[in-house]
Design a protein around this motif. Structure first.
Motif, short mmCIF file in Angstrom:
data_model
loop_
_atom_site.label_atom_id
_atom_site.label_comp_id
_atom_site.label_asym_id
_atom_site.label_seq_id
_atom_site.Cartn_x
_atom_site.Cartn_y
_atom_site.Cartn_z
N MET A 289 11.35 47.41 19.72
CA MET A 289 12.67 48.00 19.48
C MET A 289 13.63 47.49 20.55
SD MET A 289 13.34 51.93 18.59
CE MET A 289 14.35 52.84 19.71
N PRO A 290 14.82 46.95 20.15
CA PRO A 290 15.75 46.41 21.14
C PRO A 290 16.34 47.53 22.01
CG PRO A 290 16.69 46.31 18.93
CD PRO A 290 15.29 46.80 18.78
N LYS A 291 16.61 47.18 23.24
CA LYS A 291 17.20 48.14 24.16
C LYS A 291 18.67 48.35 23.80
CE LYS A 291 14.68 47.76 28.46
NZ LYS A 291 14.78 47.41 29.86
N LYS A 292 19.11 49.58 23.89
CA LYS A 292 20.51 49.90 23.64
C LYS A 292 21.23 49.86 24.99
CE LYS A 292 23.52 53.39 21.79
NZ LYS A 292 23.85 54.74 22.09
N ASN A 293 22.37 49.18 25.01
CA ASN A 293 23.15 49.14 26.25
C ASN A 293 23.77 50.51 26.50
OD1 ASN A 293 22.61 46.49 26.76
ND2 ASN A 293 24.43 45.74 25.72
N ILE A 294 23.62 50.99 27.70
CA ILE A 294 24.18 52.27 28.10
C ILE A 294 25.38 52.01 29.01
CG2 ILE A 294 23.74 54.41 29.39
CD1 ILE A 294 22.09 54.28 26.85
N SER A 295 26.48 52.66 28.68
CA SER A 295 27.68 52.56 29.51
C SER A 295 27.98 53.93 30.09
CB SER A 295 28.89 52.09 28.69
OG SER A 295 28.66 50.80 28.20
N LEU A 296 28.18 53.99 31.37
CA LEU A 296 28.56 55.25 32.01
C LEU A 296 30.06 55.42 31.91
CD1 LEU A 296 26.39 55.21 35.26
CD2 LEU A 296 25.90 56.34 33.11
N SER A 297 30.50 56.67 31.82
CA SER A 297 31.94 56.96 31.81
C SER A 297 32.46 56.81 33.24
CB SER A 297 32.20 58.37 31.30
OG SER A 297 31.69 59.32 32.22
N TYR B 227 18.12 55.51 42.09
CA TYR B 227 19.42 55.82 41.46
C TYR B 227 19.27 55.89 39.94
CZ TYR B 227 21.76 54.90 45.93
OH TYR B 227 22.17 54.93 47.24
N VAL B 228 18.47 54.98 39.36
CA VAL B 228 18.20 55.00 37.92
C VAL B 228 17.56 56.34 37.54
CG1 VAL B 228 16.78 53.99 36.08
CG2 VAL B 228 18.04 52.49 37.64
N ASP B 229 16.56 56.76 38.31
CA ASP B 229 15.88 58.03 38.05
C ASP B 229 16.84 59.21 38.21
OD1 ASP B 229 13.56 56.62 37.58
OD2 ASP B 229 12.72 56.99 39.58
N TRP B 230 17.71 59.16 39.21
CA TRP B 230 18.69 60.22 39.45
C TRP B 230 19.62 60.34 38.25
CZ3 TRP B 230 24.07 59.96 39.88
CH2 TRP B 230 24.71 61.12 40.33
N ALA B 231 20.13 59.20 37.76
CA ALA B 231 21.04 59.20 36.61
C ALA B 231 20.34 59.77 35.37
CB ALA B 231 21.57 57.80 36.34
N GLU B 232 19.08 59.39 35.19
CA GLU B 232 18.34 59.89 34.02
C GLU B 232 18.14 61.40 34.12
OE1 GLU B 232 14.53 58.65 31.29
OE2 GLU B 232 14.43 58.19 33.42
N GLN B 233 17.83 61.88 35.30
CA GLN B 233 17.63 63.31 35.49
C GLN B 233 18.95 64.07 35.30
OE1 GLN B 233 16.24 64.40 39.42
NE2 GLN B 233 15.28 66.26 38.64
N LYS B 234 20.05 63.49 35.83
CA LYS B 234 21.35 64.17 35.78
C LYS B 234 21.97 64.16 34.39
CE LYS B 234 25.69 64.51 38.31
NZ LYS B 234 25.66 65.96 38.45
N TRP B 235 21.95 63.00 33.72
CA TRP B 235 22.66 62.86 32.45
C TRP B 235 21.75 62.62 31.25
CZ3 TRP B 235 25.10 59.25 36.20
CH2 TRP B 235 26.11 59.87 36.93
N GLY B 236 20.47 62.45 31.48
CA GLY B 236 19.55 62.23 30.37
C GLY B 236 19.66 60.85 29.74
N ILE B 237 20.18 59.89 30.50
CA ILE B 237 20.29 58.51 30.00
C ILE B 237 19.66 57.56 31.00
CG2 ILE B 237 22.33 58.80 28.52
CD1 ILE B 237 24.07 57.89 30.82
N ARG B 238 19.10 56.50 30.49
CA ARG B 238 18.42 55.53 31.35
C ARG B 238 19.27 54.28 31.45
NH1 ARG B 238 14.27 56.02 34.71
NH2 ARG B 238 13.21 54.07 35.13
#
Length: 124
Positions: A1-9, A30-41
């Motif tokens: 499955m291709p990765k979806k590009n994630i853009s932060l606001s 930082y990647v783990d922090w963002a995933e925990q905070k916003w639920g996105i990788r």
């Protein structure tokens, strides 16, 4: 499955920079922090790119918190005049898309914007 590009606001980028300013971590943390905070990788490369402009992001007001991409304005005078119109009338009446489009068309004529410079996109 291709990765979806994630853009932060913009506000998420600001929060990331603020967190990085106060907490020296690895890119993976930082990647783990963002995933925990916003639920996105997000990718580590995205973290690196955002943090490269950390000082600028922390010293600039976030004017459009939800924005993810910034496109250049084709006719700055039109944007400014339309913005002033909205600020003047937003508390007096409901400004529908149709009203804003008609006002923009009038302003295009008043400002002498060359035909074909702008295109109206329909929102449904």
């Amino acid at each position: 499955m291709p990765k979806k590009n994630i853009s932060l606001s913009d506000i998420q980028k600001y929060e990331l920079c603020l967190y990085a300013h106060d907490n020296k971590k690895t890119q993976t943390q930082y990647v783990d922090w963002a995933e925990q905070k916003w639920g996105i990788r997000v990718n580590e490369s995205t973290i690196t790119r955002i943090l490269q402009s950390k000082e600028k992001r922390l010293t600039t007001n976030v004017t459009n918190p939800e924005a993810k991409r910034h496109k250049p304005v084709a006719v700055p005078e039109l944007e400014l005049t339309l913005k002033e119109f909205v600020l003047c009338y937003q508390h007096k009446t409901i400004l529908s898309d149709a009203i804003l489009i008609e006002k923009a068309k009038l302003l295009v004529n008043e400002l002498g914007v060359p035909q074909g410079t702008l295109q109206v996109k329909h929102f449904f």
